[in-house]
Write a protein that holds these residues in place. Structure first.
Motif, short mmCIF file in Angstrom:
data_model
loop_
_atom_site.label_atom_id
_atom_site.label_comp_id
_atom_site.label_asym_id
_atom_site.label_seq_id
_atom_site.Cartn_x
_atom_site.Cartn_y
_atom_site.Cartn_z
N HIS A 138 -9.44 -3.92 -2.78
CA HIS A 138 -8.86 -4.87 -1.83
C HIS A 138 -8.67 -6.27 -2.42
N ASP A 139 -9.33 -6.56 -3.54
CA ASP A 139 -9.24 -7.92 -4.06
C ASP A 139 -8.57 -8.03 -5.42
N ARG A 140 -8.18 -6.92 -6.01
CA ARG A 140 -7.54 -7.00 -7.32
C ARG A 140 -6.70 -5.76 -7.60
N HIS A 156 -6.56 -10.45 -10.00
CA HIS A 156 -6.81 -10.93 -8.63
C HIS A 156 -5.54 -11.41 -7.94
N PRO A 210 -3.68 -7.97 -5.30
CA PRO A 210 -4.62 -7.05 -4.68
C PRO A 210 -3.92 -5.77 -4.20
N ARG A 211 -4.67 -4.68 -4.18
CA ARG A 211 -4.19 -3.40 -3.67
C ARG A 211 -2.99 -2.85 -4.40
#
Lengths: 246, 187
Positions: free
Chosen positions: A66-68, A113, A116-117
């Motif tokens: 979810h964050d990278r 980063h 994300p996703r």
């Protein structure tokens, strides 16, 4: 038993290079229209292709972060790349290991980063193997990522070094590689003077290790100078032709 | 670092004391470095003495982010949600599509429990929406709960391009049949 003379009395190697000299480098960018970025890279007789796709939607369910962005690497060798034709070189132990190593290298360099996703796929294929294929693949992947416009912390370059008959040599070719001496692939971030990949399987004394390591760093710096200069040249030409890069 | 110089990733192009890091750059130990290959460009910021420093590059990949306005094609509708393919983010076309979902409660701002998905979107419609969250592992959650968001393009049963008549109706120019949609107000 006649032994190959790896270092001539004049201090030259089998292919006429000096110990600290890397092979001739040439590359081209943007070969494929389907890939977001691609590069053809040759270092002496080692020739590799790299293609980058992404950032794109994650294909494997549940793998997305979810964050990278996640990075996929696939290293393969063409069946005709080595002296003796191999049936299928895909997914053997060695290429899996190299794929993982290259993925880890780029995970530390790409600014994941920002996306994300998503996933970024890097595919590399060795067209002709003459030693130092994993380093050549890292360089090709680095160029392909730059071609794709994927933000990175630094311009990763890679070079191997080894030692034969007590002489440290940079950028080993296949004959030197098969001599059985230590082989030390290294990838660095040249602008930050940081190491992002270092491998060695054999045993060396501290003094010898330092010497080989120094050789590898020198090789990386030489390669960086060549790649960087040509890249700036190509980009300058583009800017002058189109007046803008956008 | 002077203007219009071509830089490669990792090249130091400025310091955070004098500049603000913009697109194509990142900061490390108070220094601004390039992250892509391109030309260095500085831009003025109103009421601020620092300039934004950017690296203008060949191509930029965009991904949907929270708050970005996207264009999406409706793929499938259920009673709970409409499944869409995001094709365009902030006016930039994407190379590949991302999956998105407009849930029943995100279609409009009022009377959200009375929303009928099939009377808001039909498969094939092009919808302008805003990304409200990164959603579950598969799709982004989108919302059309604003006047300017909703269907911007749709085809009627007769295959004609629908013409908006009110915020919830569109008319077929051929058959004059009215179809229900959550229509985007043209800005």
């Amino acid at each position: 038993m006649s032994k190959i003379e790896f270092i001539s009395p004049e201090g030259l190697r089998v292919d006429g290079r000096r110990p600290q000299e890397v092979r001739k480098i040439n590359y081209r960018l943007n070969l494929f229209s389907r890939a977001d970025g691609s590069a053809y890279y040759e270092q002496g007789n080692t020739r590799v292709l790299a293609a980058v796709y992404g950032p794109r939607q994650v294909t494997r369910r549940g793998a997305s972060k979810h964050d990278r962005a996640i990075i996929n690497c696939e290293y393969s060798m063409a069946t005709f790349s080595t002296g003796e034709r191999r049936k299928s070189a895909k997914r053997d132990r060695r290429s899996t290991e190299i794929s993982v190593v290259i993925r880890q290298t780029f995970e530390s360099v790409i600014l994941t980063h920002l996306y994300p996703r998503t996933q970024i796929d890097i595919f590399m294929q060795v067209l002709q193997a003459d030693g130092g294929t994993r380093c050549a693949c890292i360089n090709a992947a680095s160029l392909a990522l730059i071609d794709a416009g994927i933000p990175m912390r630094d311009f990763v370059v890679s070079c191997a070094a080894g030692m034969i008959d007590g002489v440290a040599l940079t950028d080993l070719n296949y004959i030197e590689d098969s001599a059985g001496g230590p082989d030390l692939p290294l990838a660095i971030l040249p602008k930050q003077n940081k190491i992002c990949l270092l491998q060695m399987d054999s045993k060396l004394t501290i003094e010898q290790y330092e010497e080989v390591m120094q050789m590898a760093v020198e090789g990386c710096k030489q390669i960086h100078a060549v790649l960087d200069a040509k890249l700036k040249d190509v980009t300058d030409q583009l800017v002058n032709k189109r007046k803008t890069l956008l | 670092m002077s203007e219009s110089d071509v830089v490669t990733p990792g090249t130091r192009i400025g310091s955070v004391d004098t500049h603000i890091s913009g697109r194509g750059t990142y900061t490390r130990d108070g220094r601004i470095c390039a992250s892509v290959v391109g030309r260095v460009v500085t831009k003025d910021v109103p009421n601020q003495d620092k300039k934004i420093i950017e690296v203008e590059s060949k191509q930029e990949t965009t991904v949907p982010q929270i708050g970005s306005i996207v264009l999406a094609t409706v793929v499938k509708t259920t009673t709970q949600f409409a499944k869409v393919d995001i094709t365009c983010v902030e006016g930039k076309a994407l190379e590949t599509t991302f999956m998105g979902m407009i849930r029943q409660q995100d279609v409009r701002a009022t009377e959200i429990d009375k929303v009928v998905i099939y009377e808001s979107f039909r498969p094939g419609d092009v919808v302008r929406a805003v990304v409200i969250s990164l959603g579950d592992s598969k799709s982004y959650y989108l919302s059309t709960a604003r006047n300017e968001l909703g269907v911007v393009f749709g085809t009627s049963m007769a295959g004609q391009t629908l013409v908006p008549v009110s915020w919830k109706e569109m008319e077929c120019p051929k058959t004059h049949l009215r179809e229900l949609r959550k229509v985007a107000k043209t800005i």
